[in-house]
Design an enzyme around this catalytic site. Structure first.
Site, PDB file in Angstrom:
ATOM      1  N   GLU A 212     -59.419   6.649  71.006  1.00  0.00           N
ATOM      2  CA  GLU A 212     -58.015   6.480  70.664  1.00  0.00           C
ATOM      3  C   GLU A 212     -57.124   7.074  71.750  1.00  0.00           C
ATOM      4  O   GLU A 212     -57.491   8.066  72.375  1.00  0.00           O
ATOM      5  CB  GLU A 212     -57.722   7.181  69.325  1.00  0.00           C
ATOM      6  CG  GLU A 212     -58.676   6.764  68.209  1.00  0.00           C
ATOM      7  CD  GLU A 212     -58.622   7.659  66.980  1.00  0.00           C
ATOM      8  OE1 GLU A 212     -57.589   8.347  66.779  1.00  0.00           O
ATOM      9  OE2 GLU A 212     -59.605   7.674  66.211  1.00  0.00           O
ATOM     10  N   GLU A 333     -49.361   5.786  62.746  1.00  0.00           N
ATOM     11  CA  GLU A 333     -50.012   6.531  61.663  1.00  0.00           C
ATOM     12  C   GLU A 333     -49.218   7.800  61.408  1.00  0.00           C
ATOM     13  O   GLU A 333     -48.745   8.447  62.355  1.00  0.00           O
ATOM     14  CB  GLU A 333     -51.452   6.885  62.042  1.00  0.00           C
ATOM     15  CG  GLU A 333     -52.204   7.705  60.999  1.00  0.00           C
ATOM     16  CD  GLU A 333     -53.609   8.108  61.460  1.00  0.00           C
ATOM     17  OE1 GLU A 333     -54.264   8.851  60.705  1.00  0.00           O
ATOM     18  OE2 GLU A 333     -54.026   7.698  62.552  1.00  0.00           O
TER      19      GLU A 333
END
Length: 418
Positions: A212, A333
């Site tokens: 990520e 997120e």
């Protein structure tokens, strides 16, 4: 005489016991952990935001604490970049130059690291003390599951909410995106807001592999509300492996310009100047003829912007990602800890909903995947997902300048998201 010897021995034993107890004390453990993380610096730079950036010799960086990297031969450049990368960059230059400003990190205002070193944000005692434990410092909570892998009714129990675009159903060897940069407001110190891309492999259970990268605001991790460049990796669904940035051994940095975890500067403003960062992660097709070679040979590389190849994750760190990814996700997120029993007001992206568009809503543009022939291509069959669209939403589209893009984000708590 014997009594004196016994007294001396007893005193020595007491001193040894006290020393042993001291070595086990919380303060001693914190000191040892700091020493492990903060390597000797060739030069140190104090950033205007209070960070200390240590310029550490390439061969002394934390990655080489890993037992499997003791005799590792450092790769100073990837064998190949994905095909189509520079064509895409030329198109971006032609279409975006009018509004685009150079992206820097805040510490650059006070100096740069010399060649042959890597810039590492120094971990401070307070950083460790904010963590739930020394062992968990720099790691996501195990509840940070993949949003598409579990029953939607269970998602809020983990406290993580998303607004993402994704592709699945093929083998993926990398992904790219240009990400609008903002500084979302965080309600609680234990919450965060991030915008990133995920490269995923595995069954989304206990064996999830993930690489990520993106930007995040995380008061718990960094002690402030600055927007920071970050990376993350795990090979066991965030349980025991992996970490943010280079807070454990794994990611090998080769670049002397960009520091993981350092503040990004400047930041976009509502109805004002817009800034974005470009991130590419790809699997290096070792020796060129990747489709004829063992794909497990290739490392996963990361590039920031048009010129900064930051480093790589050795493929041995992973199981599924040692070969390829089975899903790619892009988006935002947040952690919703439901303070006072209501939805958090922690913002995602700019804090505005997608329908407000450019200059107000946050975007990802030119999202691409790397296919098995090492070609950067527009993703096919892009899906979108959000748990509660009245809190955070996502809307995707396609055009000539931005390729495949989407707007995403929201304010969290509002009259329709109590």
């Amino acid at each position: 005489m014997a009594a004196a010897w016994v007294l001396a021995a007893a005193a020595a034993l007491a001193l040894w016991a006290a020393a042993a107890e001291g070595a086990r004390s919380p303060a001693a453990r914190v000191h040892r952990h700091l020493k492990r993380l903060n390597k000797p610096a060739v030069k140190s730079i104090e950033s205007p935001d209070g960070d200390i950036i240590d310029c550490v010799h390439l061969s002394h960086q934390p990655a080489f604490d890993h037992p499997l990297l003791k005799n590792h031969t450092l790769q100073m450049r990837p064998a190949y970049h994905p095909e189509g990368l520079y064509d895409d960059d030329k198109r971006s230059v032609a279409s975006d130059n009018a509004g685009e400003k150079p992206m820097l990190q805040l510490w650059h205002q006070k100096g740069r690291c010399p060649e042959g070193t890597v810039p590492i944000r120094r971990t401070k005692k307070d950083d460790l003390l904010r963590a739930s434990s020394l062992r968990r410092y720099g790691r996501k909570r195990h509840t940070a599951v993949n949003p598409l892998s579990i029953d939607p009714n269970m998602l809020n129990e983990g406290g993580h909410q998303h607004a993402i675009a994704y592709v699945e159903g093929d083998k993926y060897y990398g992904a790219k995106a240009t990400i609008n940069v903002w500084e979302p407001k965080i309600q609680q110190p234990n919450e965060f807001s991030l915008s990133q891309l995920w490269i995923l492999g595995g069954s989304f259970g206990e064996d999830l592999n993930s690489i990520e990268a993106g930007w995040q605001v995380s008061p718990d991790l960094y002690g402030d509300n600055n927007t920071r460049l970050f990376t993350y990796w795990t090979s066991d669904a965030y349980q025991a492996t992996g970490c943010y940035n280079i807070l454990c051994s794994g990611f090998i940095q080769i670049n002397s310009e960009i520091a993981m975890g350092a503040s990004i500067f400047p930041i976009s403003n509502i109805a004002g100047s817009q800034y974005d960062i470009s991130i590419l992660i790809w699997k290096d097709p070792k020796e060129g003829n990747w489709w004829m070679q063992d794909p497990k040979e290739g490392n996963w590389w990361m590039q920031f912007g048009r010129e900064y190849v930051l480093g790589y994750w050795p493929s041995f760190l992973f199981s599924y990602l040692a070969d390829s990814a089975s899903m790619v996700e892009w988006g935002g997120e947040v952690v919703n800890s439901e303070p006072d029993g209501t939805h958090t007001s922690t913002q995602m992206g700019s804090g505005r909903f997608p329908e407000e568009g450019f200059g107000k809503a946050s975007y990802f543009k030119n999202i691409q995947v790397v296919d098995s022939s090492n070609q950067l291509k527009a993703p096919k069959g892009v899906g979108t997902y959000t748990e509660q669209s009245n809190c955070y939403d996502v809307q995707n589209g396609n055009n000539g300048d931005w390729g495949t893009y989407f707007y995403y984000g929201g304010p969290g708590k509002n009259s329709n998201c109590p």
